[in-house]
Write a protein that holds these residues in place. Structure first.
Motif, PDB file in Angstrom:
ATOM      1  N   ASP A 114       0.679  -1.182   0.077  1.00  0.00           N
ATOM      2  CA  ASP A 114       0.103   0.084   0.037  1.00  0.00           C
ATOM      3  C   ASP A 114       0.788   1.202   0.063  1.00  0.00           C
ATOM      4  O   ASP A 114       1.770   1.417   0.799  1.00  0.00           O
ATOM      5  CB  ASP A 114      -0.855   0.131   1.401  1.00  0.00           C
ATOM      6  CG  ASP A 114      -1.516  -1.148   1.452  1.00  0.00           C
ATOM      7  OD1 ASP A 114      -1.541  -2.083   0.874  1.00  0.00           O
ATOM      8  OD2 ASP A 114      -2.248  -1.247   2.665  1.00  0.00           O
ATOM      9  N   GLN A 141       4.140   0.682   2.283  1.00  0.00           N
ATOM     10  CA  GLN A 141       4.413  -0.882   3.125  1.00  0.00           C
ATOM     11  C   GLN A 141       5.494  -1.335   2.453  1.00  0.00           C
ATOM     12  O   GLN A 141       5.476  -1.560   1.130  1.00  0.00           O
ATOM     13  CB  GLN A 141       3.145  -1.708   2.901  1.00  0.00           C
ATOM     14  CG  GLN A 141       1.925  -1.180   3.730  1.00  0.00           C
ATOM     15  CD  GLN A 141       2.141  -1.033   5.197  1.00  0.00           C
ATOM     16  OE1 GLN A 141       2.011  -2.024   5.659  1.00  0.00           O
ATOM     17  NE2 GLN A 141       2.641   0.019   5.979  1.00  0.00           N
ATOM     18  N   TRP A 182       6.187 -10.210   1.221  1.00  0.00           N
ATOM     19  CA  TRP A 182       5.535  -9.649   2.293  1.00  0.00           C
ATOM     20  C   TRP A 182       6.340 -10.098   3.533  1.00  0.00           C
ATOM     21  O   TRP A 182       6.446 -11.501   3.685  1.00  0.00           O
ATOM     22  CB  TRP A 182       4.304  -9.722   2.387  1.00  0.00           C
ATOM     23  CG  TRP A 182       3.465  -8.733   3.547  1.00  0.00           C
ATOM     24  CD1 TRP A 182       2.929  -7.549   3.317  1.00  0.00           C
ATOM     25  CD2 TRP A 182       3.113  -9.114   4.693  1.00  0.00           C
ATOM     26  NE1 TRP A 182       2.431  -6.947   4.350  1.00  0.00           N
ATOM     27  CE2 TRP A 182       2.472  -7.769   5.297  1.00  0.00           C
ATOM     28  CE3 TRP A 182       3.282 -10.131   5.829  1.00  0.00           C
ATOM     29  CZ2 TRP A 182       2.197  -7.839   6.761  1.00  0.00           C
ATOM     30  CZ3 TRP A 182       2.853 -10.151   6.757  1.00  0.00           C
ATOM     31  CH2 TRP A 182       2.084  -8.880   7.294  1.00  0.00           C
ATOM     32  N   ARG A 225      -7.384  -0.863  11.651  1.00  0.00           N
ATOM     33  CA  ARG A 225      -6.076  -0.370  10.886  1.00  0.00           C
ATOM     34  C   ARG A 225      -6.469   0.787   9.913  1.00  0.00           C
ATOM     35  O   ARG A 225      -7.362   0.949   9.554  1.00  0.00           O
ATOM     36  CB  ARG A 225      -5.474  -1.558  10.419  1.00  0.00           C
ATOM     37  CG  ARG A 225      -6.283  -2.282   9.263  1.00  0.00           C
ATOM     38  CD  ARG A 225      -5.274  -3.565   8.845  1.00  0.00           C
ATOM     39  NE  ARG A 225      -5.976  -4.569   7.943  1.00  0.00           N
ATOM     40  CZ  ARG A 225      -6.542  -5.401   8.101  1.00  0.00           C
ATOM     41  NH1 ARG A 225      -6.992  -5.710   9.489  1.00  0.00           N
ATOM     42  NH2 ARG A 225      -7.348  -6.201   7.482  1.00  0.00           N
ATOM     43  N   ASP A 226      -5.283   1.154   9.496  1.00  0.00           N
ATOM     44  CA  ASP A 226      -5.035   2.133   8.511  1.00  0.00           C
ATOM     45  C   ASP A 226      -5.645   3.418   8.410  1.00  0.00           C
ATOM     46  O   ASP A 226      -6.275   3.933   7.829  1.00  0.00           O
ATOM     47  CB  ASP A 226      -5.747   1.277   7.158  1.00  0.00           C
ATOM     48  CG  ASP A 226      -5.103  -0.003   6.808  1.00  0.00           C
ATOM     49  OD1 ASP A 226      -4.074  -0.339   7.327  1.00  0.00           O
ATOM     50  OD2 ASP A 226      -5.714  -0.850   6.388  1.00  0.00           O
ATOM     51  N   GLU A 285     -10.524  -2.305   4.428  1.00  0.00           N
ATOM     52  CA  GLU A 285      -9.074  -1.790   4.815  1.00  0.00           C
ATOM     53  C   GLU A 285      -9.053  -0.277   3.936  1.00  0.00           C
ATOM     54  O   GLU A 285      -9.508   0.247   3.251  1.00  0.00           O
ATOM     55  CB  GLU A 285      -8.250  -2.547   4.171  1.00  0.00           C
ATOM     56  CG  GLU A 285      -8.340  -3.961   4.596  1.00  0.00           C
ATOM     57  CD  GLU A 285      -7.202  -5.073   4.152  1.00  0.00           C
ATOM     58  OE1 GLU A 285      -6.417  -5.545   4.899  1.00  0.00           O
ATOM     59  OE2 GLU A 285      -6.754  -4.852   2.915  1.00  0.00           O
ATOM     60  N   TRP A 293      -3.690  -8.881  -3.938  1.00  0.00           N
ATOM     61  CA  TRP A 293      -3.040  -9.870  -3.065  1.00  0.00           C
ATOM     62  C   TRP A 293      -3.232 -11.238  -3.765  1.00  0.00           C
ATOM     63  O   TRP A 293      -2.169 -11.889  -3.224  1.00  0.00           O
ATOM     64  CB  TRP A 293      -4.089  -9.678  -1.723  1.00  0.00           C
ATOM     65  CG  TRP A 293      -3.365  -8.480  -0.961  1.00  0.00           C
ATOM     66  CD1 TRP A 293      -4.205  -7.480  -0.600  1.00  0.00           C
ATOM     67  CD2 TRP A 293      -2.046  -8.654  -0.247  1.00  0.00           C
ATOM     68  NE1 TRP A 293      -3.279  -6.572   0.101  1.00  0.00           N
ATOM     69  CE2 TRP A 293      -2.134  -7.186   0.458  1.00  0.00           C
ATOM     70  CE3 TRP A 293      -1.128  -9.264  -0.015  1.00  0.00           C
ATOM     71  CZ2 TRP A 293      -1.187  -6.657   1.079  1.00  0.00           C
ATOM     72  CZ3 TRP A 293       0.061  -8.752   0.759  1.00  0.00           C
ATOM     73  CH2 TRP A 293      -0.202  -7.451   1.141  1.00  0.00           C
TER      74      TRP A 293
HETATM   75  C1  FRU Z   1      -3.930  -3.599   2.755  1.00  0.00           C
HETATM   76  C2  FRU Z   1      -3.261  -4.118   3.963  1.00  0.00           C
HETATM   77  C3  FRU Z   1      -3.594  -3.069   4.905  1.00  0.00           C
HETATM   78  C4  FRU Z   1      -2.430  -3.282   5.906  1.00  0.00           C
HETATM   79  C5  FRU Z   1      -1.179  -3.533   5.166  1.00  0.00           C
HETATM   80  C6  FRU Z   1      -0.440  -4.533   5.686  1.00  0.00           C
HETATM   81  O1  FRU Z   1      -3.375  -4.282   1.509  1.00  0.00           O
HETATM   82  O2  FRU Z   1      -3.635  -5.388   4.486  1.00  0.00           O
HETATM   83  O3  FRU Z   1      -4.941  -3.342   5.635  1.00  0.00           O
HETATM   84  O4  FRU Z   1      -2.244  -2.135   6.768  1.00  0.00           O
HETATM   85  O5  FRU Z   1      -1.856  -3.987   3.921  1.00  0.00           O
HETATM   86  O6  FRU Z   1       0.829  -4.467   5.009  1.00  0.00           O
END
Ligand code: FRU
Length: 493
Positions: free
Chosen positions: A38, A54, A62, A166-167, A222, A305
């Motif tokens: 992200d 990210q 990841w 989150r976020d 998200e 994803w």
């Molecule tokens: C979205 C997400 C967010 C989270 C991040 C983790 O793509 O899942 O919700 O903060 O990626 O990397």
């Protein structure tokens, strides 16, 4: 500075130098080294555009999330800065997840992000909990706030999950007070966007549920973003585990927007409609900014994803951002156009008018390349036609296709023959408006991606492709008789 951040900065400095410029996208931001997802903290600071992301520098998969960092003057030429955040505190020990940024009146750059840490549950099992945290900096180095976390489980309304929380997206209202919108799961009902307010940016209180899923758009939501545009409010979100709704949404993770009205006094959002934000394969977790000249510009992670295995595992970088796109509302939908700064990258204009293609595939003089901005106006040439297609990133072995069937009003992007060796999604279709077979496309290629803007931005389809760069042919195909106008530029960052 923590050892973890120092290590990440040293590592990325060393490894990034090994990736030649020609091996990554030319004007789309990609991971400095390792993995990117992200966009984070997208905004203006100190007279420049800042974009964090990210980041897992140590691997092209990841892993424990850091924040990578880049700056730009025009949203297209990006300069990497050292990683901004590493997971190095008890409240973010297992990751610094997505968040956003603000320039404060005293000149500091404020980041709010999700910290992930482990907590022992009543059953004795360890689980990841998510809290919202602050860091302050000068556009290069950031200090985490000693009072972290500033929004935690105790600030959740009834029933909200502390594991999916989150976020944060932060902004300031006209009176200088702060707002944060945070995604949260209400188990059984799916995602919702929670509104928080604060007078000083440090002490926050829950102010209401801005929008909720109620089981309609996937499960957990998200990455919220929220802004006013042409007299309406737009709430952007990304949903996990979606089901298709006709051609509007697709299976898996997808990005949506809700249109409605918002009253900043009461914090109430009256939602009127929902739509997909991109109809291609790869687009997720977008964030927006307001440029100094008043344009609302959106950037998303140009990936999905479920299709992260598309890239060869040995490649030292994975993940790229979409093109920055100017947004506006027209006929009740969000239009997107490549930022006008892209025009300055155009070179070597090639124009072909009234080219008639009849049951044939043709190439056109001067039309090839993998960094390309091309407009195609399609029209029937007497009678109707069954299908029109443009094929690119093409040689004898490979190609990716965008094709249009007027009888079905369907535009399809298909990267099945792009060289992918994975059993993942390679095609996606969208319903598009056309006038008896007349359709307008603008195709932007940047080495490893294609973004198709339909009818001046009414819909967009984005997809990554990792075809050998030697495949740079472009061809046009018609089943029936079609006439096209083509205007093509090479893009030179
Ligand atoms: C979205 C997400 C967010 C989270 C991040 C983790 O793509 O899942 O919700 O903060 O990626 O990397």
């Amino acid at each position: 500075m923590s050892q973890a951040l120092r290590d990440a900065r040293r590592y990325e400095e060393e490894k990034a130098g090994l990736i030649p410029d020609g091996a990554r996208p030319g004007f789309h931001l990609s991971a400095r080294t390792g993995w990117m997802n992200d966009p984070n903290g997208f905004g203006r600071y100190g007279g420049k555009y800042h974009l964090f992301y990210q980041y897992h520098p140590y691997d092209s998969h990841w892993g424990p999330m850091h924040w990578g960092h880049a700056v730009s003057g025009d949203l297209l030429h990006w300069e990497y800065l050292p990683a901004a955040l590493a997971p190095d505190m008890p409240f973010d020990h297992d990751g610094c997840f997505s968040g956003s940024a603000l320039e404060l009146p005293d000149g500091r750059h404020m980041l709010m992000y999700t910290g992930v840490s482990r907590e022992m549950g009543p059953d004795g099992a360890l689980r990841h909990v998510q809290t919202q945290n602050l860091a302050f900096g000068d556009g290069m180095d950031y200090e985490k706030y000693p009072g972290n976390p500033v929004i935690a489980a105790a600030d959740l309304p009834e029933g909200g999950s502390r594991y999916d929380f989150r976020d944060p997206r932060i902004w300031r209202e006209a009176d200088g007070s702060f707002r944060a919108l945070v995604a949260n799961d209400l188990p059984g009902q799916g995602g919702r966007m929670l509104l928080y307010r604060s007078d000083d940016g440090l002490r926050w209180r829950f102010a209401g549920v801005l929008a909720e899923n109620r089981g309609r758009l996937g499960r957990m939501w998200e990455c919220p973003d929220f802004f006013e545009l042409d007299g309406k409010y737009v709430l952007l979100g990304s949903a996990q585990d979606m089901l298709p709704r006709g051609f509007e949404y697709h299976n898996g993770n997808g990005t949506f927007y809700l249109l409605g009205d918002y009253d900043p006094q009461t914090g109430r959002f009256d939602e009127e409609s929902d739509h997909a934000a991109d109809y291609g394969i790869d687009f997720y977790a977008p964030q927006t900014i307001l440029t100094p000249d008043g344009r609302r510009v959106m950037i998303g992670w140009m990936q999905n994803w479920d299709t992260c295995n598309l890239h060869t595992p040995s490649t030292p970088w994975f993940g790229q951002m979409s093109l920055p796109r100017e947004l506006f509302l027209r006929n009740g939908v969000l239009y997107q156009r490549p930022v006008r700064e892209l025009d300055a990258l155009r070179r070597d204009e090639v124009v072909h008018r009234n080219v008639v293609i009849e049951n044939d595939e043709i190439a056109l003089p001067g039309v090839s390349g993998r960094m390309v901005d091309m407009e195609i106006d399609i029209a029937p040439a007497g009678g109707d036609y069954g299908r029109f297609a443009v094929r690119f990133a093409k040689n004898v072995d490979y190609h990716t296709t965008v094709s249009f069937r007027p009888h079905e009003s369907v535009l399809k992007i298909d990267r099945k023959f792009s060289g992918s060796r994975r059993a993942i999604i390679h095609q996606r279709r969208a319903k598009v408006n056309h006038d008896n077979g007349r359709l307008k496309l603008r195709l932007i290629l940047d080495r490893f991606s294609a973004e198709v803007f339909v009818n001046d931005g009414e819909k967009v389809m984005s997809a990554t492709l990792y075809t050998d760069l030697a495949a740079d042919g472009i061809a046009f195909f018609a089943d029936g008789r079609v006439s096209i106008d083509v205007r093509k530029y090479a893009l030179a960052p």
